[in-house]
Scaffold this motif. Structure first.
Motif, PDB file in Angstrom:
ATOM      1  N   ILE A  59       0.851  -1.187   0.000  1.00  0.00           N
ATOM      2  CA  ILE A  59       0.000   0.000   0.000  1.00  0.00           C
ATOM      3  C   ILE A  59       0.885   1.234   0.000  1.00  0.00           C
ATOM      4  O   ILE A  59       1.791   1.364   0.827  1.00  0.00           O
ATOM      5  CB  ILE A  59      -0.926   0.016   1.232  1.00  0.00           C
ATOM      6  CG1 ILE A  59      -1.828  -1.223   1.230  1.00  0.00           C
ATOM      7  CG2 ILE A  59      -1.740   1.313   1.284  1.00  0.00           C
ATOM      8  CD1 ILE A  59      -2.622  -1.405   2.510  1.00  0.00           C
ATOM      9  N   GLU A  77      -2.984   0.010  -4.791  1.00  0.00           N
ATOM     10  CA  GLU A  77      -3.740   0.475  -3.631  1.00  0.00           C
ATOM     11  C   GLU A  77      -2.971   1.622  -2.984  1.00  0.00           C
ATOM     12  O   GLU A  77      -1.792   1.485  -2.643  1.00  0.00           O
ATOM     13  CB  GLU A  77      -3.933  -0.674  -2.636  1.00  0.00           C
ATOM     14  CG  GLU A  77      -4.834  -0.333  -1.490  1.00  0.00           C
ATOM     15  CD  GLU A  77      -5.134  -1.530  -0.582  1.00  0.00           C
ATOM     16  OE1 GLU A  77      -5.942  -1.343   0.340  1.00  0.00           O
ATOM     17  OE2 GLU A  77      -4.568  -2.623  -0.793  1.00  0.00           O
ATOM     18  N   TYR A  79      -3.481   5.495  -0.488  1.00  0.00           N
ATOM     19  CA  TYR A  79      -4.329   6.361   0.328  1.00  0.00           C
ATOM     20  C   TYR A  79      -3.553   7.612   0.715  1.00  0.00           C
ATOM     21  O   TYR A  79      -2.324   7.610   0.750  1.00  0.00           O
ATOM     22  CB  TYR A  79      -4.775   5.636   1.610  1.00  0.00           C
ATOM     23  CG  TYR A  79      -5.507   4.353   1.323  1.00  0.00           C
ATOM     24  CD1 TYR A  79      -6.844   4.368   0.934  1.00  0.00           C
ATOM     25  CD2 TYR A  79      -4.865   3.129   1.416  1.00  0.00           C
ATOM     26  CE1 TYR A  79      -7.523   3.185   0.646  1.00  0.00           C
ATOM     27  CE2 TYR A  79      -5.523   1.940   1.132  1.00  0.00           C
ATOM     28  CZ  TYR A  79      -6.853   1.981   0.746  1.00  0.00           C
ATOM     29  OH  TYR A  79      -7.510   0.817   0.458  1.00  0.00           O
ATOM     30  N   SER A  83      -5.850  10.202   5.876  1.00  0.00           N
ATOM     31  CA  SER A  83      -7.226   9.757   5.677  1.00  0.00           C
ATOM     32  C   SER A  83      -7.444   8.600   6.652  1.00  0.00           C
ATOM     33  O   SER A  83      -6.479   8.020   7.169  1.00  0.00           O
ATOM     34  CB  SER A  83      -7.427   9.287   4.236  1.00  0.00           C
ATOM     35  OG  SER A  83      -6.641   8.136   3.985  1.00  0.00           O
ATOM     36  N   LEU A  84      -8.679   8.240   6.899  1.00  0.00           N
ATOM     37  CA  LEU A  84      -8.933   7.125   7.820  1.00  0.00           C
ATOM     38  C   LEU A  84      -8.274   5.824   7.345  1.00  0.00           C
ATOM     39  O   LEU A  84      -7.617   5.146   8.142  1.00  0.00           O
ATOM     40  CB  LEU A  84     -10.436   6.933   8.051  1.00  0.00           C
ATOM     41  CG  LEU A  84     -11.081   7.996   8.950  1.00  0.00           C
ATOM     42  CD1 LEU A  84     -12.583   7.762   9.063  1.00  0.00           C
ATOM     43  CD2 LEU A  84     -10.446   8.010  10.321  1.00  0.00           C
ATOM     44  N   PRO A  85      -8.407   5.457   6.037  1.00  0.00           N
ATOM     45  CA  PRO A  85      -7.708   4.234   5.600  1.00  0.00           C
ATOM     46  C   PRO A  85      -6.182   4.385   5.697  1.00  0.00           C
ATOM     47  O   PRO A  85      -5.489   3.424   6.032  1.00  0.00           O
ATOM     48  CB  PRO A  85      -8.137   4.053   4.146  1.00  0.00           C
ATOM     49  CG  PRO A  85      -9.334   4.905   3.963  1.00  0.00           C
ATOM     50  CD  PRO A  85      -9.253   5.998   4.974  1.00  0.00           C
ATOM     51  N   TYR A  88      -5.291   3.883   9.308  1.00  0.00           N
ATOM     52  CA  TYR A  88      -5.532   2.482   9.671  1.00  0.00           C
ATOM     53  C   TYR A  88      -4.422   1.569   9.134  1.00  0.00           C
ATOM     54  O   TYR A  88      -3.814   0.802   9.890  1.00  0.00           O
ATOM     55  CB  TYR A  88      -6.896   2.022   9.141  1.00  0.00           C
ATOM     56  CG  TYR A  88      -7.141   0.552   9.351  1.00  0.00           C
ATOM     57  CD1 TYR A  88      -7.434   0.055  10.614  1.00  0.00           C
ATOM     58  CD2 TYR A  88      -7.059  -0.344   8.284  1.00  0.00           C
ATOM     59  CE1 TYR A  88      -7.642  -1.303  10.819  1.00  0.00           C
ATOM     60  CE2 TYR A  88      -7.273  -1.698   8.482  1.00  0.00           C
ATOM     61  CZ  TYR A  88      -7.562  -2.169   9.745  1.00  0.00           C
ATOM     62  OH  TYR A  88      -7.751  -3.515   9.953  1.00  0.00           O
ATOM     63  N   PHE A  89      -4.141   1.659   7.830  1.00  0.00           N
ATOM     64  CA  PHE A  89      -3.132   0.767   7.254  1.00  0.00           C
ATOM     65  C   PHE A  89      -1.729   1.098   7.754  1.00  0.00           C
ATOM     66  O   PHE A  89      -0.893   0.207   7.883  1.00  0.00           O
ATOM     67  CB  PHE A  89      -3.204   0.765   5.726  1.00  0.00           C
ATOM     68  CG  PHE A  89      -4.393   0.016   5.209  1.00  0.00           C
ATOM     69  CD1 PHE A  89      -4.514  -1.344   5.420  1.00  0.00           C
ATOM     70  CD2 PHE A  89      -5.399   0.670   4.529  1.00  0.00           C
ATOM     71  CE1 PHE A  89      -5.620  -2.049   4.967  1.00  0.00           C
ATOM     72  CE2 PHE A  89      -6.504  -0.015   4.060  1.00  0.00           C
ATOM     73  CZ  PHE A  89      -6.630  -1.378   4.286  1.00  0.00           C
TER      74      PHE A  89
END
Length: 182
Positions: A59, A77, A79, A83-85, A88-89
């Motif tokens: 990612i 992929e 982000y 950002s929230l993703p 998170y990642f």
């Protein structure tokens, strides 16, 4: 020593949050050039990982909206940093791949601790780069991360055997010579 304990106390909320996000060793996050561009060694390692394995979920995290669209257009992929993703990642990833400094990826990447941090570096050292000349922000981030993580990079990669002995890498990364991989 007191400042170390104070810093750990201040980071306690992040430690607690980090516990809520179990590490996923198959998720690797990549970033380059302070999160501003999609290039350099992390880009090519991500490409290699995508082509040669299905067990790793690569990612890309970026601050740049234009780069984000370009990366996603290639089927990768990706982000935005905060950002929230992205958060998170960055938190669940089992491996963080960078080429410039800790701030190639969001700060949340380094919480929790159970993560490999790989510094691919972005060239062959030919000039001395000292930590004591780094900006206050970089020094503070480094101190915070070293205090919290209790370690520096897991590996630093370089292009030539001779670079292992160049003072530049030892000063720049302040790690043992055995962690520098040609």
């Amino acid at each position: 020593m007191r400042s170390s304990w104070l810093l750990r106390l201040l980071l306690l909320p992040l430690q607690c949050i980090g516990v809520l996000f179990p590490t996923n060793k198959s998720v690797w996050v990549f970033g380059a050039w302070l999160g501003k561009s999609y290039n350099d060694n992390p880009k090519y390692l991500l490409s290699y990982v995508r082509a040669h394995t299905t067990t790793i979920r690569p990612i890309w995290l970026t601050k740049n909206k234009k780069s984000l669209a370009e990366i996603r257009d290639q089927g990768i992929e990706a982000y935005l940093f905060y950002s929230l993703p992205g958060i998170y990642f960055s938190m669940i990833s089992g491996c963080a791949i960078i080429c410039n400094s800790w701030i190639d990826l969001p700060f949340t990447t380094y919480f929790p601790r159970k993560k490999r941090i790989i510094q691919l570096w972005h060239g062959t050292p030919f000039r001395k780069v000292n930590l004591h000349k780094a900006s206050f922000r970089i020094k503070l981030l480094r101190l915070t991360l070293l205090t919290y993580l209790g370690r520096d990079y897991d590996r630093v990669f370089t292009a030539a055997v001779q670079n292992k002995d160049i003072l530049t890498l030892k000063d720049r990364f302040a790690i043992n010579k055995d962690k520098i991989i040609v």
